[in-house]
Scaffold this active site. Sequence first.
Site, PDB file in Angstrom:
ATOM      1  N   PRO A 566       0.794  -1.231   0.000  1.00 18.50           N
ATOM      2  CA  PRO A 566       0.000   0.000   0.000  1.00 18.50           C
ATOM      3  C   PRO A 566       0.830   1.287   0.000  1.00 18.50           C
ATOM      4  CG  PRO A 566       0.235  -0.762   2.235  1.00 18.50           C
ATOM      5  CD  PRO A 566       1.020  -1.725   1.380  1.00 18.50           C
ATOM      6  N   ASP A 567       2.060   1.229  -0.500  1.00 17.83           N
ATOM      7  CA  ASP A 567       2.993   2.354  -0.371  1.00 17.83           C
ATOM      8  C   ASP A 567       2.413   3.685  -0.864  1.00 17.83           C
ATOM      9  OD1 ASP A 567       4.401  -0.273  -0.780  1.00 17.83           O
ATOM     10  OD2 ASP A 567       6.102   0.933  -0.127  1.00 17.83           O
ATOM     11  N   HIS A 568       1.858   3.681  -2.084  1.00 19.71           N
ATOM     12  CA  HIS A 568       1.380   4.935  -2.643  1.00 19.71           C
ATOM     13  C   HIS A 568       0.152   5.461  -1.895  1.00 19.71           C
ATOM     14  CE1 HIS A 568       3.846   3.299  -5.930  1.00 19.71           C
ATOM     15  NE2 HIS A 568       4.072   4.559  -6.227  1.00 19.71           N
TER      16      HIS A 568
END
Length: 808
Positions: A566-568
């Site tokens: 879920p980085d972005h």
Amino acid sequence: MSEFAGVPIRQPLAGVRVLDLTDGSGELCGRYLADLGADVVLLEPPGGAGARRKVPLHQGVSLYFAAYNANKRGITLDLRDDRDAFLRLVDAADLLIESGRPGELAAVGLGPDELRARNPRVIVVSITDFGQDGPYRDWVATDWTQLAMGGVLARNGLPGLPPLMPPGHLAGESAALQAAWAALVAYRNRLDTGVGDHVDAAVYEMTAQVVDPGYGIAGSATGGVPAPEMPRGRPDARHLYPIFPCADGYVRICLLAKRQWRGMFTWLGEPAEFADPKYDATHVRFRAAKQLYALIGDLFRDRSRDELVAEGQRHGVPIAALLSPGEVLHGDHFAVRGGFVDAEIAAGLSARMPTGPAELDGVHAGFRHRAPAPGEHTAAVLAEWQPRPTPEPAPVPGRRRPLAGLRVLDLGVIVVGAELGRLLADQGADVIKVENRAFPDGSRQSARGERLSVTFAWGHRNKRSLGLDLRSPEGANLFRRLATDADVILSNFKPGTLESLGLGYTDLKALNPRLIMADSSALGSTGPWAKRMGYGPLVRASVGLTELWRYPDVEGSFSDASTIYPDHIAARVGATAVLALLIERVRTGTGGTVSIAQAETTFTQFAPEFLRESLEPATFRALGNAGEWNAPYGVYPCLGEDEWCAITVRTDDDWQRLCGVLGRLDWAADPALATAAGRIAAREKLDAQLAEWTATLAPREVMALLQDAGVPAGAMQRLTEYPADPQLAARGFLRPVTHPFIGHEFLTEAGPARFEHVAEPELRPAPLAGQHTREIARELLGLDDARIEALLAAGVLEESEISEGEPS
């Protein structure tokens, strides 16, 4: 300041009024603003919003509605009969969020232009499937069709199998969080200019930007190779972050840095065949994956998940167990952290609710109270919401970037670190990437030997770079001098790292009380797992997503290895919280802290499913390509090699329209197929016959035919098709850019939404490491050339190989 269960909760957006007209799409936008303290008022028609009936339902309660309308107040108005009351609310509002069809409000004289003519300071945020204009403007969509068109589906799944839909509703909920960021960007701009805005937020574009962006920075395991240059199909990426069976399930490891590999080598007993130093390089190990992973598999096979995770931590090997959602929901770590809270979610119904994705000053800024009953606060809101005089400046014409003049010290690395700083830089902040070659940012790696990769250029545009050794006493002192005049500091190190250097918030706050510090981590800065090494793939394993991201009937078919999630999303969550504190600082003059746990970002996006799991155990499970609530609802083969189209029947009306396109009058007249339950029972037969029809047509033909009839359908689009897509082209989604250290023009994404008064991001090139060291040392630290040379010689400062005369 508010509180929950006796704990004070900081509310930086206190006093900001948000009128929320969303219904069945985009509610998480208002929910997150409410988490941050805004007074968000949900306006429903008589009889209640349609979202109150949106699945999943438990005892007649929509868990979707309960999750994404918590912390809001609720009123009931008929926009036709109660028009004057509605307009008085608009007069008093700062923001209005709506998710109606393009032109729907304008048709009754309440469109964005009319509302802003009445209240020029109001910001209208329109969240629609495809935006306010363009050839797809009036098309319809679901999460699955957005994921197909948005480039996500084409990269999910395993070779030889159909592409695989990710779990949950990632498109819509990711778009809602980006819309919250865009809303606050416009609001911050209004504080400076006195001018409202119309924010045109298209879920299609936001899906392509946020879920797993093809034109965004990628993980270090990709070696800097841009996603559009990857092979056309779905290559097997499981070697990047391999998963191994063990005695009681599965574990995943991430071997990226040299020190991590050395730990694994020791754990394996230092096998002679892998003793050569060449295996320190990630790409060399990948080429030997078959032999290496066989050794690791033998080591892991008879040990438990807990045993392997503990031993991996001792050896410095990033490792995580694959957990089920039920294990996550009742596990110790998130219980200690307060990642879930047992609370009343509707009158008479309690469940385990994800608390929220952000911590402010160490306390979750999340769930405080249940979603409102229909009309629960109508009288109070109508009495309280009155137009108020403001000290805001006279309107300023033109477009601008609202964070211009702010200085950000960016210690972030890899994806989430890069993206958070880039979001602030795009809006005009002077973002200085502080880095040191002894601990290089993994995203600077290039398997192709490039001086600077396109993927790094995407993630670090508009920044400057300062080479500085924070571990040296003099380097730490220089950083403190920079912090004294900084507005924001960003980091995503292992929790406690900055504190060990004497550079934690308590240390720096004493120098600069206005300072805002934001950190992100995999699993949170507190709790039993806080010190675990974390990467996105390990987060997905630890929160149950890897277990869900598979083909239900194919053992071991985990398919999230190539995904950047879920980085972005976490970066948007963090940027929005930072901006909320900056907005509050205008009033108070004080700073604070923001902490984002990537794990808890995912909980927020899967809140309805976790609520349901807490009430109906074992319901949060892998579904593959079969929609749970209706049929036909899936991914269907089309004419050509590996060509597919997502088709999603939402309602009985959609079913009739689909039958009309197919010419199946027999289906349309069959009472057994007239309801969702009947069609689900006949799913296998319907899917087979629908697939026979789609297989005779190209995916865009299927999409066009069904969209013309009002049926949500989305061709599986590859990243290489983006530039030619009519909707993306019409709305300027991609912009051409050149870079002095990249030998060809490439495309980059535009801003987070369309604004009337916020300028598009600049496209200044991403820096080489230390490219601006001399410039920053002179400009911000006041050092003369002799002192700079001495610090460079001592290794306290570092600079790139380029001369100052080269482009920067």
